[in-house]
Design an enzyme around this catalytic site. Structure first.
Site, PDB file in Angstrom:
ATOM      1  N   MET A 193      70.524  23.502  14.700  1.00  4.29           N
ATOM      2  CA  MET A 193      70.977  22.555  15.725  1.00  4.29           C
ATOM      3  C   MET A 193      72.469  22.275  15.563  1.00  4.29           C
ATOM      4  O   MET A 193      72.903  21.119  15.589  1.00  4.29           O
ATOM      5  CB  MET A 193      70.186  21.234  15.624  1.00  4.29           C
ATOM      6  CG  MET A 193      68.715  21.427  15.908  1.00  4.29           C
ATOM      7  SD  MET A 193      67.731  19.961  15.593  1.00  4.29           S
ATOM      8  CE  MET A 193      67.418  20.088  13.846  1.00  4.29           C
TER       9      MET A 193
ATOM     10  N   THR B 198      60.491  30.493   9.387  1.00  2.18           N
ATOM     11  CA  THR B 198      61.553  29.638   9.906  1.00  2.18           C
ATOM     12  C   THR B 198      62.656  30.491  10.540  1.00  2.18           C
ATOM     13  O   THR B 198      62.808  31.679  10.219  1.00  2.18           O
ATOM     14  CB  THR B 198      62.100  28.719   8.798  1.00  2.18           C
ATOM     15  OG1 THR B 198      62.951  27.748   9.397  1.00  2.18           O
ATOM     16  CG2 THR B 198      62.874  29.488   7.739  1.00  2.18           C
TER      17      THR B 198
ATOM     18  N   ASP C 171      55.968  23.413  21.718  1.00  3.78           N
ATOM     19  CA  ASP C 171      57.388  23.094  21.913  1.00  3.78           C
ATOM     20  C   ASP C 171      58.041  24.059  22.887  1.00  3.78           C
ATOM     21  O   ASP C 171      57.576  25.172  23.072  1.00  3.78           O
ATOM     22  CB  ASP C 171      58.124  23.305  20.580  1.00  3.78           C
ATOM     23  CG  ASP C 171      57.944  22.146  19.655  1.00  3.78           C
ATOM     24  OD1 ASP C 171      57.503  21.082  20.103  1.00  3.78           O
ATOM     25  OD2 ASP C 171      58.258  22.321  18.454  1.00  3.78           O
TER      26      ASP C 171
ATOM     27  N   LYS D 120      60.954  18.941  23.807  1.00  4.94           N
ATOM     28  CA  LYS D 120      61.929  17.849  23.820  1.00  4.94           C
ATOM     29  C   LYS D 120      63.287  18.449  24.119  1.00  4.94           C
ATOM     30  O   LYS D 120      63.795  19.243  23.341  1.00  4.94           O
ATOM     31  CB  LYS D 120      61.966  17.159  22.458  1.00  4.94           C
ATOM     32  CG  LYS D 120      60.791  16.240  22.245  1.00  4.94           C
ATOM     33  CD  LYS D 120      60.813  15.650  20.866  1.00  4.94           C
ATOM     34  CE  LYS D 120      60.371  16.693  19.857  1.00  4.94           C
ATOM     35  NZ  LYS D 120      60.424  16.281  18.489  1.00  4.94           N
TER      36      LYS D 120
ATOM     37  N   PRO E 155      59.925  32.159  14.854  1.00  5.65           N
ATOM     38  CA  PRO E 155      61.138  31.997  15.653  1.00  5.65           C
ATOM     39  C   PRO E 155      61.046  32.523  17.079  1.00  5.65           C
ATOM     40  O   PRO E 155      61.910  32.220  17.890  1.00  5.65           O
ATOM     41  CB  PRO E 155      62.179  32.791  14.860  1.00  5.65           C
ATOM     42  CG  PRO E 155      61.412  33.756  14.036  1.00  5.65           C
ATOM     43  CD  PRO E 155      60.071  33.155  13.779  1.00  5.65           C
TER      44      PRO E 155
ATOM     45  N   GLY F 212      59.246  27.976  14.630  1.00 11.66           N
ATOM     46  CA  GLY F 212      59.612  28.260  13.245  1.00 11.66           C
ATOM     47  C   GLY F 212      58.557  27.772  12.276  1.00 11.66           C
ATOM     48  O   GLY F 212      57.375  28.020  12.454  1.00 11.66           O
TER      49      GLY F 212
END
Ligand code: SAH
Length: 479
Positions: A402, A348, A265, A287, A242, A319
């Site tokens: 999210m 995660t 990422d 992204k 994380p 994660g």
């Protein structure tokens, strides 16, 4: 003209060294050990492991020393104090003694006999020091901080431990055994070097497997026939955790350390990316809606084309790669291209947040189900096929990934469906990062609290009776 040619530039001189690391062969030699304490017992075991014959001089050895003498054939106990004569045939002398006076006498006797000497915890009397050891024998790594701080040395050791697979010892042993066969081939220098380079690449790529004689045959055949080097690329999906880089797994660190290219990422912290091999190319493929970004198809295509060039590609994903990470598409793409793919799990965000809060996601009789959901459908809206009855289960802990944007709508649905409005709920932004934030309240209050808090980083929403406890304070981490 007396112009200096580039090749005549002298290399820089070596900087000052606090100590010189050397590796003593002690097999078959005598080491004198004065003292019978627990510390001395550990030294006896260490020295005996090298094949030395350890003579322990102690009139009253402790429990540990007695057990060591009993268990180890190479450790002999002489039930009296040492005398200068005892040092005569020794290759090394170690003293764990009571006083500075005895330490001085021991050191002087050892020096008179020409024997290098170490006195436990008395650096002023020592010819040499013991370092921390990373053991993959025949590969042995010694670490010295020149007495700066033992804890520091231990941490350095732990880091080296983490990146060197246990299986390395088998490969190093094979290198020793295979050496004569390689020499017998009478390769020229370059070919011999090519052999050992291939050997090393194989050892690290199959570190967890035992070397087999077939490997030797294949390696010899490959360099013998002068096969053009056709490196085989690969893709590893690595869970970055994380945020806190210390949450990387050992396997993840090893993959990063052998990567040629790292695609990472936005969610991955800079220090985590920095765990990659220094020479590795780093490519940000985040992204995000508001920035120019790569599409999932672009990323998958990049993985494939880089691996086709023979690169070891690490795809570093926030994660755990297998949780809301679109790993399935990347795996399928790589497999379809006929390339090898491996997945290394990560911590995660939900696990990171729970640990940071100090709140268990399950609690006997309170929470018997944990569910990870995303509140973000393909179109960016709240999915309309959520299993509401599962989400309102009073014995469930729900973690929403999210979920910030659609939270008001989600909460409205849950309240309509009959969830208890006083159910505890916590939003955790940037869990495990140094600037982690928490916003806690009831499920009914949370949408408003979150709107006020102006969340900008990655954020989870945790809902359920198990979260009613008092969270631990935010801990400083090194992300
Ligand atoms: N594979 C990731 C999840 C990727 S989806 C994992 O296993 O954690 C992205 C979402 O994960 C973010 O929108 C946010 O909800 C959550 N997330 C990722 N890192 C987070 C962090 N450090 N703190 C809080 N939420 C995080």
């Amino acid at each position: 003209m007396n112009q200096r040619q580039p090749d005549s530039i002298a290399p820089g001189r070596l900087g000052a060294l606090a100590t010189l690391p050397v590796f003593f062969k002690l097999a078959g030699k005598v080491v004198v050990l004065a003292g019978g304490s627990d510390g001395a017992a550990w030294k006896a075991e260490l020295l005996a492991a090298t094949g030395a014959y350890v003579k322990v001089f102690a009139s009253a050895p402790g429990e540990k020393m007695r057990a060591t003498v009993h268990d180890l054939a190479h450790v002999e106990w002489i039930a009296r104090d040492w005398t200068p004569k005892d040092l005569r045939d020794a290759a090394m002398a170690i003293g764990d003694v009571e006083s500075d006076d005895e330490a001085r006498a021991f050191r002087d006797a050892a020096r008179a006999a020409g024997v290098p000497v170490n006195l436990v915890d008395r650096p002023a009397f020592c010819d040499f020091q013991f370092g921390s050891i990373v053991e993959r024998s025949p590969v042995v790594i010694g670490i010295s901080t020149d007495g700066a701080a033992p804890v520091f040395g231990q941490d350095i050791r732990a880091r080296i431990e983490a990146i060197l697979p246990q299986g390395l010892r088998g490969w190093a042993q094979a290198a020793k055994e295979w050496r004569p066969a390689v020499l017998a081939k009478k390769f020229d220098f370059r070919t011999r070097r090519a052999f050992w380079e291939r050997f090393t690449a194989l050892a690290f790529s199959k570190a967890d497997e035992k070397p087999r004689d077939n490997d030797l045959v294949a390696l010899l055949a490959a360099v013998d026939s002068g096969l053009a080097d056709v490196p085989r690329g690969s893709v590893v999906l690595v869970g970055a955790g994380p945020g806190d880089p210390d949450l990387l797994t050992m396997k993840a660190v090893r993959a990063l350390q052998s990567a040629d290219v790292v695609l990472y990422d936005d969610l991955v912290s800079p220090r985590t990316v920095n765990a990659a091999r220094r020479e590795a190319t780093r490519i940000a493929v985040g992204k995000r809606g508001y920035k120019p970004s790569c599409t999932q198809d672009d990323i998958t295509a990049m993985l494939v084309s880089l691996a086709r060039e023979g690169k070891r590609v690490v795809r570093l994903k926030g994660g755990d790669p297998m949780i809301f990470g679109r790993a399935g598409e990347e795996i399928a793409g790589v497999i379809a291209a006929g390339l090898p793919v491996e997945i290394i799990p990560g911590v995660t965000a939900a696990s990171g947040a729970a640990a940071s809060l100090g709140l268990s996601l399950t609690e006997r009789d309170v929470a018997r189900r944990v569910q990870f959901i995303t509140a973000h459908a393909r179109n960016g809206k709240l999915p309309d096929d959520l299993a509401l009855s599962a989400l309102t289960d009073p014995r469930a802990t729900t973690i929403v990934y999210m979920g910030v944007k659609t939270l008001p709508l989600l909460v409205a649905r849950l309240l309509e469906e009959g969830i208890d409005p006083s159910t505890p709920a916590i939003a955790v932004e940037r869990a495990t990062w140094p600037d982690e934030r928490r916003i806690a309240g009831t499920i009914a209050q949370l949408p408003e609290l979150i709107a006020e808090a102006q969340i900008s980083g990655p954020c989870l929403v945790l809902i359920g009776a198990a979260l009613g406890g008092r969270p631990l304070p935010v801990r400083a981490t090194s992300a």
